[in-house]
Design an enzyme around this catalytic site. Structure first.
Site, short mmCIF file in Angstrom:
data_model
loop_
_atom_site.label_atom_id
_atom_site.label_comp_id
_atom_site.label_asym_id
_atom_site.label_seq_id
_atom_site.Cartn_x
_atom_site.Cartn_y
_atom_site.Cartn_z
N ASN A 1 0.89 -1.07 0.13
CA ASN A 1 -0.07 -0.09 0.01
C ASN A 1 0.85 1.24 0.06
OD1 ASN A 1 -2.42 1.57 0.38
ND2 ASN A 1 -1.98 1.95 2.18
N HIS B 1 1.00 5.14 1.36
CA HIS B 1 0.20 6.03 2.19
C HIS B 1 0.99 7.54 2.05
CE1 HIS B 1 -2.16 7.35 5.63
NE2 HIS B 1 -0.87 7.92 6.29
N ASP C 1 -2.50 0.72 7.53
CA ASP C 1 -1.21 1.23 7.78
C ASP C 1 -0.33 0.79 8.66
OD1 ASP C 1 -3.15 4.18 7.40
OD2 ASP C 1 -2.39 2.88 5.96
N GLU D 1 4.88 10.07 -4.63
CA GLU D 1 4.44 8.84 -4.44
C GLU D 1 4.53 7.97 -5.69
OE1 GLU D 1 0.33 8.72 -3.29
OE2 GLU D 1 0.35 10.59 -2.63
C1 GRF Z 1 -2.89 8.92 -3.03
O1 GRF Z 1 -2.50 10.10 -2.41
C2 GRF Z 1 -2.37 7.71 -2.06
O2 GRF Z 1 -1.48 8.04 -1.33
C3 GRF Z 1 -3.71 7.42 -1.21
O3 GRF Z 1 -4.93 7.88 -1.99
C4 GRF Z 1 -4.36 8.69 -3.25
C5 GRF Z 1 -4.69 7.80 -4.46
O4 GRF Z 1 -4.38 8.60 -5.55
N1 GRF Z 1 -3.75 6.06 -0.63
P1 GRF Z 1 -4.64 8.04 -7.01
O5 GRF Z 1 -6.25 7.46 -7.19
O6 GRF Z 1 -3.75 7.10 -7.16
O7 GRF Z 1 -4.57 9.43 -7.94
#
Ligand code: GRF
Length: 200
Positions: free
Chosen positions: A109, A111, A152, A181
């Site tokens: 996952n 986060h 988490d 990310e």
């Molecule tokens: C991201 O900020 C991720 O960290 C969180 O949800 C969001 C997903 O964004 N878990 P996306 O749908 O991949 O644009």
């Protein structure tokens, strides 16, 4: 070397999914997204999967009489596509414990904060960034971790730090972290593929 086969679970826009698709197209991902599953029929992630000719499935526990049929439907898709790793990317539902057991240490996952801080129940989306700003943190970031029964809490695999700027709102901080990310997920999956990160 056989590429790692990824199932991406996403509930929303799917920009993390898109980052994996783009990296794969550019030959920068030592893995292959073989299916996409969403609990939300309107998810941008399903649209992005279709555009990339990746098998996509709208699957929600609400579609089944009982939870065991839902779990079996999930397992059937994962087995059909010979999935090695489940990659959660903005997926808002808990993973059933049967799946966590069957794919033990093989569910990731991402986060949008530096776990173990600012994680856990209710800490998703803008709530995370709001809490970070209210705490006066100078840095936030993103974390890729293993998924276990609690939100988490699984083993942290990789993190990236991102500066919190004066005057940041939850929206501006979220927007600054999101591209990090995208890079972090690709990097982490590649490290797993190269056994630079061991999941067991
Ligand atoms: C991201 O900020 C991720 O960290 C969180 O949800 C969001 C997903 O964004 N878990 P996306 O749908 O991949 O644009």
């Amino acid at each position: 070397m056989e590429k790692l086969r990824l199932a991406v679970f996403a509930s929303h826009e799917g920009t993390n999914l898109q980052a994996l698709i783009d990296a794969q197209k550019e030959g920068h991902l030592l893995a292959e997204v073989v299916c996409v599953i969403s609990n939300n029929s309107e998810a941008g992630a399903l649209r992005r999967a279709k555009s990339a000719n990746i098998p996509s499935y709208h699957l929600s526990d609400k579609m089944f009489e009982n939870v065991d049929d839902y779990i079996q439907a999930l397992l059937n898709i994962l087995e059909k596509h010979k999935v090695d790793l489940i990659v959660l990317a903005g997926y808002m539902k808990m993973i059933p414990s049967t799946i966590i057991e069957k794919y033990h240490h093989r569910i990731l996952n991402i986060h949008p904060a530096l776990l173990p801080k600012y994680g856990g129940k209710g800490m998703f989306g803008l709530n995370v960034h709001k809490a970070v700003i209210e705490a006066g943190e100078k840095f936030s970031g993103a974390t890729v971790h293993l998924v276990d029964e609690e939100y988490d809490r699984g083993k942290i695999l990789n993190q990236v730090q991102v500066e919190v700027m004066p005057g940041d709102t939850p929206e501006t901080l979220a927007a600054r972290i999101l591209p990090y990310e995208h890079k972090l997920y690709v990097e982490t999956i590649n490290k797993i593929a190269k056994k630079e990160i061991i999941l067991e």
